[in-house]
Enzyme design. Structure first.
Site, PDB file in Angstrom:
ATOM      1  N   THR B  44       4.145  57.130   8.638  1.00  0.00           N
ATOM      2  CA  THR B  44       5.008  57.773   7.664  1.00  0.00           C
ATOM      3  C   THR B  44       6.340  57.100   7.556  1.00  0.00           C
ATOM      4  O   THR B  44       6.756  56.379   8.452  1.00  0.00           O
ATOM      5  CB  THR B  44       5.280  59.205   8.174  1.00  0.00           C
ATOM      6  OG1 THR B  44       4.060  59.857   8.296  1.00  0.00           O
ATOM      7  CG2 THR B  44       6.184  59.972   7.270  1.00  0.00           C
ATOM      8  N   ASP B  60       7.371  59.965   2.205  1.00  0.00           N
ATOM      9  CA  ASP B  60       6.296  59.369   1.411  1.00  0.00           C
ATOM     10  C   ASP B  60       5.130  60.351   1.434  1.00  0.00           C
ATOM     11  O   ASP B  60       5.248  61.458   1.954  1.00  0.00           O
ATOM     12  CB  ASP B  60       5.908  58.005   1.984  1.00  0.00           C
ATOM     13  CG  ASP B  60       5.152  58.155   3.286  1.00  0.00           C
ATOM     14  OD1 ASP B  60       4.057  57.599   3.413  1.00  0.00           O
ATOM     15  OD2 ASP B  60       5.670  58.855   4.179  1.00  0.00           O
ATOM     16  N   ARG B  62       1.537  59.459   2.182  1.00  0.00           N
ATOM     17  CA  ARG B  62       0.247  58.912   2.622  1.00  0.00           C
ATOM     18  C   ARG B  62      -0.097  59.438   4.014  1.00  0.00           C
ATOM     19  O   ARG B  62       0.747  59.419   4.912  1.00  0.00           O
ATOM     20  CB  ARG B  62       0.310  57.389   2.655  1.00  0.00           C
ATOM     21  CG  ARG B  62      -0.946  56.741   3.227  1.00  0.00           C
ATOM     22  CD  ARG B  62      -0.826  55.253   3.314  1.00  0.00           C
ATOM     23  NE  ARG B  62      -0.872  54.638   1.988  1.00  0.00           N
ATOM     24  CZ  ARG B  62      -0.828  53.322   1.782  1.00  0.00           C
ATOM     25  NH1 ARG B  62      -0.719  52.507   2.796  1.00  0.00           N
ATOM     26  NH2 ARG B  62      -0.856  52.832   0.566  1.00  0.00           N
ATOM     27  N   LYS B  76       4.600  66.228   3.038  1.00  0.00           N
ATOM     28  CA  LYS B  76       5.143  66.131   4.386  1.00  0.00           C
ATOM     29  C   LYS B  76       6.425  66.919   4.565  1.00  0.00           C
ATOM     30  O   LYS B  76       6.958  66.967   5.665  1.00  0.00           O
ATOM     31  CB  LYS B  76       5.426  64.664   4.720  1.00  0.00           C
ATOM     32  CG  LYS B  76       4.156  63.859   4.723  1.00  0.00           C
ATOM     33  CD  LYS B  76       4.359  62.460   5.176  1.00  0.00           C
ATOM     34  CE  LYS B  76       3.105  61.679   4.879  1.00  0.00           C
ATOM     35  NZ  LYS B  76       3.187  60.307   5.280  1.00  0.00           N
ATOM     36  N   GLY B  90       3.883  61.876  12.592  1.00  0.00           N
ATOM     37  CA  GLY B  90       3.081  61.977  13.802  1.00  0.00           C
ATOM     38  C   GLY B  90       1.713  62.540  13.458  1.00  0.00           C
ATOM     39  O   GLY B  90       1.198  62.329  12.388  1.00  0.00           O
ATOM     40  N   SER B 172       6.630  55.520  11.157  1.00  0.00           N
ATOM     41  CA  SER B 172       6.371  54.095  11.348  1.00  0.00           C
ATOM     42  C   SER B 172       7.229  53.248  10.422  1.00  0.00           C
ATOM     43  O   SER B 172       7.519  52.100  10.727  1.00  0.00           O
ATOM     44  CB  SER B 172       4.889  53.805  11.118  1.00  0.00           C
ATOM     45  OG  SER B 172       4.500  54.296   9.860  1.00  0.00           O
ATOM     46  N   ASP B 209       5.752  48.922   5.120  1.00  0.00           N
ATOM     47  CA  ASP B 209       4.981  49.488   6.225  1.00  0.00           C
ATOM     48  C   ASP B 209       3.615  49.899   5.692  1.00  0.00           C
ATOM     49  O   ASP B 209       3.521  50.562   4.671  1.00  0.00           O
ATOM     50  CB  ASP B 209       5.728  50.708   6.794  1.00  0.00           C
ATOM     51  CG  ASP B 209       4.919  51.413   7.846  1.00  0.00           C
ATOM     52  OD1 ASP B 209       4.923  52.655   7.858  1.00  0.00           O
ATOM     53  OD2 ASP B 209       4.293  50.724   8.659  1.00  0.00           O
ATOM     54  N   SER B 212       2.745  53.806   5.379  1.00  0.00           N
ATOM     55  CA  SER B 212       3.379  54.672   4.368  1.00  0.00           C
ATOM     56  C   SER B 212       2.976  54.176   3.010  1.00  0.00           C
ATOM     57  O   SER B 212       2.764  52.988   2.805  1.00  0.00           O
ATOM     58  CB  SER B 212       4.900  54.621   4.472  1.00  0.00           C
ATOM     59  OG  SER B 212       5.318  54.606   5.789  1.00  0.00           O
TER      60      SER B 212
END
Lengths: 171, 277
Positions: B44, B60, B62, B76, B90, B172, B209, B212
């Site tokens: 994330t 984000d 995903r 989220k 997480g 991340s 990343d 995400s």
């Protein structure tokens, strides 16, 4: 705050295992618990297992000692007495009790945690064996180490004033 | 069903009875060469920023399950109370359940006190719960809200440590988002500037990343008003196909046509009524 290590938690706390391997008729249940070994029963299978089992006990100890240091001996004494009285208000051991008075005293009627969501005891699919559980409760209460086990129900019926088992209805 | 011989009433909460069995199963599958399915994570980018009148939270959308995208548009930013929202990174299930439990507790608490809940209360409840489970609950959270003392922003790590800061990123993609914040953050931003900054930070996380992606969700919390903008920006749009492999009708010329009848004989006709009771 869990600063105790595993060994000291094992020493003065609620035991992890029941009466040996769990399964029907007291035999090993290889499907659910795997092969038996004494080590498996004494040492917990997860690092959180002991700390979770004793969480409430440890919290109470911590709170009571803080209270004793700040307000003197009478405050924790009185609270402990009320809690002890409230824990005795329950149905027979194998029936689910609501613990309403205990919850109100503890303040846990206004909180939700994992113990209310996961594995709700009121929705448990297995029931305890009634005779075994009542006898265990009686032995605990009377602390008669030399009584022949099991205590017969005849004794219970003939001298009721010796056996003070509270069987008040669910409040 | 045979009854278990238990001497104590069953307790609620986590049951560690299957831990040994799970450890044995994991060892067996590892020796056999395959691996057990992994938990769904929200690899994330989440971030938050305090601006002049309140807090802007961004995330984000995903959710990944190993190397596969499990959910292209998951939400989220979780509701905690009317003035407090929380982004979660997480393990997806852990963040959902934790935020829901804390939301319920905070509602009960505010009913008991009769006041709007404070962000510090939510922070304290979250950190005590996460510390109790020693990091086994994999929830990294960004908690933000506006209460009687002004806007507050906290970041909460899975083991239970918290930080109170003017701008935070987690997940991340947090390094990419933090790079944007460090470059362009100024205290006392206006609302539009703050929204643009958060959008750029999440976009940096999305493009740099792998964990995400998809859209950018924003949540703007000010005193008395919450703006939950979902989606604020579709950074990764699915492409439109430029060509088509289907042939149009009439591409192939028809030279001749022959029709052969198949004479079928009706052998048996039976009607079975459906049980619609």
């Amino acid at each position: 705050m869990n600063t105790l290590d595993v060994r000291s938690q094992l020493k003065d706390s609620v035991p992890v295992a029941g009466f040996g391997p769990h399964g029907s008729y007291g035999l090993q249940d290889s499907l659910r618990t795997g092969f038996t070994s004494i080590k498996n029963e004494l040492i917990p299978s997860h690092s959180l297992e002991l700390s979770e089992k004793n969480f409430q006990v440890n919290q109470d100890k911590m709170n009571m000692s803080t209270l004793r240091n700040i307000q003197g001996i009478h405050a924790p004494l009185k609270l402990k007495m009320e809690l002890k009285a409230a824990t005795q208000i329950q149905r027979l051991p194998f029936l689910p009790s609501s613990h309403l008075a205990l919850d109100t005293l503890r303040g846990s009627d206004e909180t939700i945690g994992f113990d209310d969501i996961l594995n709700d005891p009121n929705q448990s699919e297995v029931m305890g064996e009634p005779h075994m559980m009542v006898e265990y409760k009686l032995v605990q209460r009377l602390r008669w180490r030399d009584t022949p086990f099991p205590i017969s129900m005849q004794m219970l019926i003939s001298c009721p004033q010796m056996f003070t088992l509270h069987t008040t209805c669910r409040e | 069903m045979a009854t278990l011989t238990v001497s104590r009433a069953p307790l609620g909460g986590f049951d560690f009875g299957n831990c040994k069995r799970n450890a044995v199963l994991e060892r067996e599958t590892n020796t056999a060469g395959c691996s057990l399915p992994s938990a769904r994570k929200t690899g994330t980018t989440i971030c938050g920023i305090v601006f002049k009148d309140g807090v802007v939270l961004g995330a984000d959308t995903r959710a990944t399950e190993g190397m596969v995208v499990a959910d292209k548009n998951c939400s989220k930013i979780h509701y905690i109370s009317p003035n407090i929202y929380c982004c979660g990174a997480g393990t997806a299930a852990d963040t959902e359940m934790t935020t829901q439990i804390i939301s319920s507790n905070l509602e009960l608490h505010s009913l008991s006190t009769g006041r709007l809940p404070r962000v510090a209360t939510a922070n304290r409840m979250l950190k005590q719960m996460l510390f109790r489970y020693q990091g086994y609950i994999g929830a990294a959270l960004v908690l933000g809200g506006v209460d009687c003392n002004g806007p507050h922003l906290y970041s909460i790590y899975p083991h239970g440590s918290t930080d109170k800061l003017p701008y935070v990123t987690m997940g991340s993609g947090s390094l990419a988002a933090m790079a944007v914040f460090e470059d362009r953050y100024k205290p006392d931003l206006e609302e539009e500037e703050a929204k643009r900054l958060v959008r750029d930070a999440i976009a940096a996380g999305i493009f740099n990343d792998l964990g995400s992606g998809s859209n950018i969700d924003l949540c703007v919390i000010t005193k008395g008003k919450v703006d939950y903008i979902r989606p604020h920006d579709e950074a990764n749009k699915k492409g439109i196909r430029t060509g088509d492999y289907k042939y149009k009708a009439g591409t192939t010329g028809v030279l001749s046509k022959v029709v052969t009848r198949l004479d079928l004989e009706l052998v048996n006709e039976a009607v079975l009524t459906m049980d619609t009771s």
